[in-house]
Design a protein around this motif. Structure first.
Motif, PDB file in Angstrom:
ATOM      1  N   TYR A 160     -15.679  14.730   6.486  1.00 53.87           N
ATOM      2  CA  TYR A 160     -15.411  13.416   7.064  1.00 53.87           C
ATOM      3  C   TYR A 160     -15.757  12.303   6.063  1.00 53.87           C
ATOM      4  O   TYR A 160     -16.854  12.273   5.498  1.00 53.87           O
ATOM      5  CB  TYR A 160     -16.213  13.225   8.356  1.00 53.87           C
ATOM      6  N   GLY A 161     -14.807  11.411   5.831  1.00 50.77           N
ATOM      7  CA  GLY A 161     -15.022  10.277   4.942  1.00 50.77           C
ATOM      8  C   GLY A 161     -14.968  10.618   3.460  1.00 50.77           C
ATOM      9  O   GLY A 161     -15.163   9.749   2.615  1.00 50.77           O
ATOM     10  N   LYS A 162     -14.683  11.865   3.129  1.00 49.39           N
ATOM     11  CA  LYS A 162     -14.634  12.278   1.731  1.00 49.39           C
ATOM     12  C   LYS A 162     -13.225  12.042   1.163  1.00 49.39           C
ATOM     13  O   LYS A 162     -12.229  12.184   1.857  1.00 49.39           O
ATOM     14  CB  LYS A 162     -14.992  13.759   1.582  1.00 49.39           C
ATOM     15  N   SER A 218     -17.558  16.894  10.858  1.00 51.18           N
ATOM     16  CA  SER A 218     -17.106  17.682   9.714  1.00 51.18           C
ATOM     17  C   SER A 218     -17.780  17.222   8.423  1.00 51.18           C
ATOM     18  O   SER A 218     -17.909  16.020   8.180  1.00 51.18           O
ATOM     19  CB  SER A 218     -15.586  17.551   9.549  1.00 51.18           C
ATOM     20  N   HIS A 247      -8.752  23.090  10.266  1.00 52.46           N
ATOM     21  CA  HIS A 247     -10.105  22.559  10.467  1.00 52.46           C
ATOM     22  C   HIS A 247      -9.954  21.064  10.738  1.00 52.46           C
ATOM     23  O   HIS A 247      -9.620  20.304   9.835  1.00 52.46           O
ATOM     24  CB  HIS A 247     -10.983  22.776   9.230  1.00 52.46           C
ATOM     25  N   ILE A 252     -10.869  17.350  10.872  1.00 51.83           N
ATOM     26  CA  ILE A 252     -11.873  16.549  10.175  1.00 51.83           C
ATOM     27  C   ILE A 252     -12.269  15.404  11.100  1.00 51.83           C
ATOM     28  O   ILE A 252     -11.559  14.409  11.216  1.00 51.83           O
ATOM     29  CB  ILE A 252     -11.339  16.030   8.825  1.00 51.83           C
ATOM     30  N   ASP A 253     -13.400  15.589  11.774  1.00 51.19           N
ATOM     31  CA  ASP A 253     -13.929  14.557  12.669  1.00 51.19           C
ATOM     32  C   ASP A 253     -15.315  14.160  12.173  1.00 51.19           C
ATOM     33  O   ASP A 253     -15.738  14.575  11.091  1.00 51.19           O
ATOM     34  CB  ASP A 253     -13.957  15.065  14.118  1.00 51.19           C
ATOM     35  N   GLU A 254     -16.031  13.366  12.960  1.00 48.89           N
ATOM     36  CA  GLU A 254     -17.346  12.863  12.538  1.00 48.89           C
ATOM     37  C   GLU A 254     -18.342  13.988  12.235  1.00 48.89           C
ATOM     38  O   GLU A 254     -19.256  13.823  11.444  1.00 48.89           O
ATOM     39  CB  GLU A 254     -17.948  11.924  13.595  1.00 48.89           C
ATOM     40  N   GLY A 279      -6.422  12.070  14.016  1.00 49.75           N
ATOM     41  CA  GLY A 279      -7.219  12.013  12.793  1.00 49.75           C
ATOM     42  C   GLY A 279      -6.554  12.778  11.676  1.00 49.75           C
ATOM     43  O   GLY A 279      -5.340  12.708  11.496  1.00 49.75           O
ATOM     44  N   THR A 280      -7.371  13.524  10.940  1.00 47.93           N
ATOM     45  CA  THR A 280      -6.859  14.345   9.844  1.00 47.93           C
ATOM     46  C   THR A 280      -7.442  15.753   9.959  1.00 47.93           C
ATOM     47  O   THR A 280      -8.349  15.997  10.760  1.00 47.93           O
ATOM     48  CB  THR A 280      -7.253  13.765   8.463  1.00 47.93           C
ATOM     49  N   SER A 281      -6.899  16.647   9.142  1.00 50.92           N
ATOM     50  CA  SER A 281      -7.385  18.017   9.150  1.00 50.92           C
ATOM     51  C   SER A 281      -7.147  18.659   7.798  1.00 50.92           C
ATOM     52  O   SER A 281      -6.302  18.221   7.025  1.00 50.92           O
ATOM     53  CB  SER A 281      -6.672  18.841  10.229  1.00 50.92           C
TER      54      SER A 281
END
Length: 169
Positions: free
Chosen positions: A95-97, A92, A86, A88-90, A27-29
């Motif tokens: 998330y989606g920002k 967080s 940190h 960024i998962d569901e 994912g991302t972080s």
């Protein structure tokens, strides 16, 4: 009294000039780096992050604070650098920002770091923040270390915040 005021230990922790949103595992972080600018050791270092946003509530604006869980919120020994992450998962709040979403919310990442200074035998604190416009998207941190001809590792403190475009795999 005057001596006590000026001899009190303070953390000389430097923060990267920007935080980044980067690929991380699947994912991302959100990431930023810190470095100990003193030659003494800090132990039992603890980091906490809050996301502060400004949201419309009825007719006015209200600040909201949400804790951001970290991949690792504590390190036992801090001799060089620490990249604080940190994911960024569901779960967080990030998330989606997008960058535009964070700007609309006037988002700011608030950071508190606490550790124990072995030299002075006391706890020290450092705080910092990154506003939405201090977050670089799609980047990664460049290496801040260099090997000399004898194979010794050297930290370039001024490169701790150096970023470069993320590799596309």
């Amino acid at each position: 009294l005057l001596f006590g005021r000026f001899s009190r230990p303070s953390a000389r922790i430097a923060f990267s000039s920007s935080a980044i949103i980067s690929r991380y595992m699947d994912g991302t972080s959100l990431q930023f780096r810190i470095v100990n600018r003193r030659s003494n050791n800090l132990i039992d270092l603890d980091a906490r992050l809050l996301l502060m946003t400004v949201e419309r509530d009825g007719g006015g604006l209200q600040r909201r604070y949400v804790s951001l869980p970290l991949e690792r919120d504590r390190v036992l020994f801090f001799p060089l650098t620490w990249t604080v992450v940190h994911p960024i998962d569901e779960a967080s709040p990030l998330y989606g920002k997008s960058s535009a979403d964070l700007e609309a919310l006037q988002a700011e990442i608030l950071i508190m770091v606490k550790g124990f200074d072995e030299t002075f035998g006391q706890n020290v604190h450092a705080r910092y923040s990154y506003r939405y416009d201090e977050i670089v998207w799609g980047a990664r941190f460049a290496s801040a270390f260099e090997l000399d001809q004898e194979g010794n590792l050297h930290l370039e403190v001024n490169r701790v915040g150096a970023i470069e475009p993320a590799r596309v795999s």
